[in-house]
Scaffold this motif. Structure first.
Motif, PDB file in Angstrom:
ATOM      1  N   ARG A 105      20.468  -6.490  -3.236  1.00 25.38           N
ATOM      2  CA  ARG A 105      21.603  -5.631  -3.593  1.00 25.38           C
ATOM      3  C   ARG A 105      21.918  -4.738  -2.405  1.00 25.38           C
ATOM      4  N   PRO A 106      23.136  -4.187  -2.335  1.00 28.91           N
ATOM      5  CA  PRO A 106      23.494  -3.311  -1.221  1.00 28.91           C
ATOM      6  C   PRO A 106      22.528  -2.135  -1.113  1.00 28.91           C
ATOM      7  N   GLY A 107      22.102  -1.845   0.103  1.00 29.89           N
ATOM      8  CA  GLY A 107      21.180  -0.739   0.320  1.00 29.89           C
ATOM      9  C   GLY A 107      19.722  -1.105   0.152  1.00 29.89           C
ATOM     10  N   ASP A 108      19.466  -2.301  -0.389  1.00 26.97           N
ATOM     11  CA  ASP A 108      18.089  -2.760  -0.565  1.00 26.97           C
ATOM     12  C   ASP A 108      17.499  -3.100   0.794  1.00 26.97           C
ATOM     13  N   ARG A 109      16.208  -2.791   0.992  1.00 26.52           N
ATOM     14  CA  ARG A 109      15.550  -3.078   2.259  1.00 26.52           C
ATOM     15  C   ARG A 109      14.828  -4.420   2.247  1.00 26.52           C
ATOM     16  N   GLY A 110      14.749  -5.051   1.083  1.00 27.43           N
ATOM     17  CA  GLY A 110      13.891  -6.208   0.983  1.00 27.43           C
ATOM     18  C   GLY A 110      12.440  -5.773   1.055  1.00 27.43           C
ATOM     19  N   ARG A 111      11.530  -6.725   1.147  1.00 26.19           N
ATOM     20  CA  ARG A 111      10.095  -6.408   1.227  1.00 26.19           C
ATOM     21  C   ARG A 111       9.450  -7.300   2.268  1.00 26.19           C
ATOM     22  N   ILE A 112       8.517  -6.742   3.001  1.00 22.14           N
ATOM     23  CA  ILE A 112       7.706  -7.564   3.874  1.00 22.14           C
ATOM     24  C   ILE A 112       6.312  -7.643   3.262  1.00 22.14           C
ATOM     25  N   LEU A 113       5.781  -8.856   3.162  1.00 20.73           N
ATOM     26  CA  LEU A 113       4.452  -9.092   2.597  1.00 20.73           C
ATOM     27  C   LEU A 113       3.531  -9.562   3.715  1.00 20.73           C
ATOM     28  N   VAL A 114       2.344  -8.972   3.790  1.00 18.26           N
ATOM     29  CA  VAL A 114       1.419  -9.309   4.873  1.00 18.26           C
ATOM     30  C   VAL A 114      -0.012  -9.315   4.350  1.00 18.26           C
ATOM     31  N   PRO A 115      -0.772 -10.387   4.591  1.00 18.66           N
ATOM     32  CA  PRO A 115      -2.199 -10.358   4.258  1.00 18.66           C
ATOM     33  C   PRO A 115      -2.960  -9.568   5.313  1.00 18.66           C
ATOM     34  N   PHE A 116      -4.077  -8.963   4.911  1.00 17.50           N
ATOM     35  CA  PHE A 116      -4.856  -8.148   5.843  1.00 17.50           C
ATOM     36  C   PHE A 116      -5.191  -8.908   7.124  1.00 17.50           C
ATOM     37  N   ASP A 117      -5.521 -10.189   6.978  1.00 12.95           N
ATOM     38  CA  ASP A 117      -5.949 -10.968   8.137  1.00 12.95           C
ATOM     39  C   ASP A 117      -4.888 -11.001   9.226  1.00 12.95           C
ATOM     40  N   SER A 118      -3.613 -11.047   8.837  1.00 10.66           N
ATOM     41  CA  SER A 118      -2.535 -11.082   9.824  1.00 10.66           C
ATOM     42  C   SER A 118      -2.401  -9.768  10.576  1.00 10.66           C
ATOM     43  N   LEU A 119      -2.924  -8.700   9.980  1.00 10.92           N
ATOM     44  CA  LEU A 119      -2.902  -7.400  10.623  1.00 10.92           C
ATOM     45  C   LEU A 119      -4.116  -7.188  11.515  1.00 10.92           C
ATOM     46  N   GLY A 120      -5.018  -8.159  11.491  1.00 11.80           N
ATOM     47  CA  GLY A 120      -6.250  -8.001  12.239  1.00 11.80           C
ATOM     48  C   GLY A 120      -7.262  -7.136  11.522  1.00 11.80           C
ATOM     49  N   VAL A 121      -7.060  -6.939  10.208  1.00  6.37           N
ATOM     50  CA  VAL A 121      -7.986  -6.130   9.412  1.00  6.37           C
ATOM     51  C   VAL A 121      -9.061  -7.035   8.824  1.00  6.37           C
ATOM     52  N   LYS A 122     -10.285  -6.718   9.083  1.00  9.69           N
ATOM     53  CA  LYS A 122     -11.393  -7.509   8.544  1.00  9.69           C
ATOM     54  C   LYS A 122     -12.500  -6.587   8.062  1.00  9.69           C
ATOM     55  N   THR A 123     -13.323  -7.100   7.168  1.00 10.53           N
ATOM     56  CA  THR A 123     -14.401  -6.301   6.615  1.00 10.53           C
ATOM     57  C   THR A 123     -15.624  -6.344   7.527  1.00 10.53           C
ATOM     58  N   MET A 124     -16.285  -5.210   7.612  1.00 10.52           N
ATOM     59  CA  MET A 124     -17.562  -5.119   8.303  1.00 10.52           C
ATOM     60  C   MET A 124     -18.458  -4.257   7.433  1.00 10.52           C
ATOM     61  N   GLY A 125     -19.306  -4.940   6.651  1.00  8.78           N
ATOM     62  CA  GLY A 125     -20.095  -4.232   5.656  1.00  8.78           C
ATOM     63  C   GLY A 125     -19.192  -3.745   4.543  1.00  8.78           C
ATOM     64  N   SER A 126     -19.194  -2.452   4.314  1.00  6.86           N
ATOM     65  CA  SER A 126     -18.366  -1.875   3.243  1.00  6.86           C
ATOM     66  C   SER A 126     -17.097  -1.228   3.782  1.00  6.86           C
ATOM     67  N   THR A 127     -16.806  -1.399   5.068  1.00  6.92           N
ATOM     68  CA  THR A 127     -15.633  -0.780   5.656  1.00  6.92           C
ATOM     69  C   THR A 127     -14.718  -1.830   6.273  1.00  6.92           C
TER      70      THR A 127
END
Length: 403
Positions: free
Chosen positions: A205-227
């Motif tokens: 709709r007019p003014g809508d920004r849409g949405r971007i969807l991203v998995p953590f892996d594509s952001l370079g975010v990975k788990t190391m232990g509990s963090t």
């Protein structure tokens, strides 16, 4: 599927007081030619109405100075006038007025922006940077969002700065929504696709920004232990490509070659630590189109001898064909086309692509706007010029004859 939240408007009381003082000063300056505008205090200003920028009217004085005035500080007659202009579609809304600027060699985004925690509850964690709202299904915290947000904010700044007027109409108090998913399977369940590192779901709709969807892996975010930690070697080109689609004006999306070419251009430009290096992007673009990228991080691998469709047919190819019939060729060629019009065409000043963008932003059809790119040349003549310029840069393109 998580639905996009309703974005609350920012508090404006303090800002309005400052704006009122600024507006009073503007209306006390000598009058220029143009329509007479009246503030709520009865002060008058003569200027030309250029466009709307969110909830502000952008006016141009005779000397060329532009001023932005909140609608709430203008008279009812002025607000009605603007409403009629917008209703009639006489003027584009929020079109970037940066065509006169030189092409930047680098664009660096400051990293001192703030991150606000909006919500942290199991299953939904929401954070905001100046231009984005991040909706996560796992807790990342403001520190991690700050590091991830730099890529988003830098891409926003770069797209807004490139002097081709390619930015979407929007209210600056709202945010661009980005949904981040811890698991790739959840990303798929919410609209992602196999084989993608991120996806932009278009506006509805007019003014809508849409949405971007991203998995953590594509952001370079990975788990190391509990963090969570960031893999700094992760290639961000696909994400930058999809972000560029979200940050693009709706008019610029009507042509497949330009929509995807401009996104490929951004994604293939060297990026690191909030900085885009446009001055050194040609070799990177060539590497990613013809091979697999400078560090084997992914590319179109079309080789240095590219057989292409007829230029007129390619520039008017329906989006379904563009993405389904030899998409690797179409996307790679689009990157070369974007670079050609930005840096190689004519005197290398992007004059024709700027004229094209001005036309489509004002509602001109793609076919008519292409005449500004041709600028008296036939499609065959333009094809030969593109071939000649890229041959000198080490890439052989052979457009098919249109006959």
């Amino acid at each position: 599927m998580l639905m996009p939240p309703v974005f609350p408007l920012m508090k404006k009381s303090a800002r309005l007081c400052l704006a009122a003082g600024t507006l009073a000063a503007l209306f006390l300056t000598p009058l220029a030619q143009g329509r007479t505008w009246t503030s709520l205090q009865g002060k008058k200003l003569e200027a030309e109405f250029i466009r709307m920028d969110g909830q502000k009217a952008v006016l141009k004085r005779s000397g060329g100075q532009t001023v932005s005035i909140p609608l709430s500080l203008l008279s009812r007659e002025d607000r009605d006038f603007i409403a009629e202009q917008e209703k009639g579609g006489a003027l584009p809304s929020n079109t970037a007025d940066n065509y006169h600027l030189p092409w930047p060699r680098t664009i660096k985004c400051p990293d001192n922006f703030k991150v606000e925690t909006v919500k942290e509850e199991p299953g939904e964690y929401i954070y905001e940077t100046p231009h984005f709202r991040f909706i996560c299904d796992a807790r990342l915290g403001t520190g991690m969002i700050k590091r991830l947000g730099l890529l988003f904010e830098a891409t926003h700044l770069a797209n807004k700065t490139l002097p081709i007027g390619n930015s979407p109409a929007h209210d600056d108090s709202a945010k661009f929504p980005a949904y981040l998913y811890e698991k790739f399977s959840t990303y798929l369940e919410n609209g992602g696709r196999e084989g993608t590192a991120g996806i932009f779901l278009g506006t509805t709709r007019p003014g809508d920004r849409g949405r971007i969807l991203v998995p953590f892996d594509s952001l370079g975010v990975k788990t190391m232990g509990s963090t969570y930690v960031i893999d700094r070697d992760k290639d961000a080109s696909t994400l930058i490509h999809e972000l560029t689609h979200q940050l693009m004006s709706s008019q610029a999306k009507q042509a497949s070659w330009f929509c995807e070419g401009s996104a490929e251009y951004m994604g293939m430009t060297p990026y690191a630590g909030g900085r885009f290096n446009f001055g050194a992007n040609r070799s990177h673009i060539v590497s990613r189109v013809t091979e697999y990228g400078k560090k084997n991080t992914g590319g179109r691998a079309l080789g240095n001898d590219i057989e292409a469709p007829g230029l007129e047919a390619y520039m008017n190819m329906p989006y379904s064909r563009f993405t389904e019939e030899n998409p690797n060729l179409n996307y790679g060629l689009a990157a070369l086309m974007a670079y050609y019009f930005y840096h190689m065409d004519g005197k290398g000043d992007a004059r024709r692509i700027k004229n094209y963008m001005k036309a489509i932003q004002s509602g001109t059809s793609e076919k008519e706007a292409q005449k500004l790119l041709l600028d008296g040349r036939s499609y065959e003549e333009l094809a030969r010029e593109i071939e000649q310029k890229w041959r000198k840069a080490g890439v052989k393109i052979r457009f098919r004859s249109s006959s």
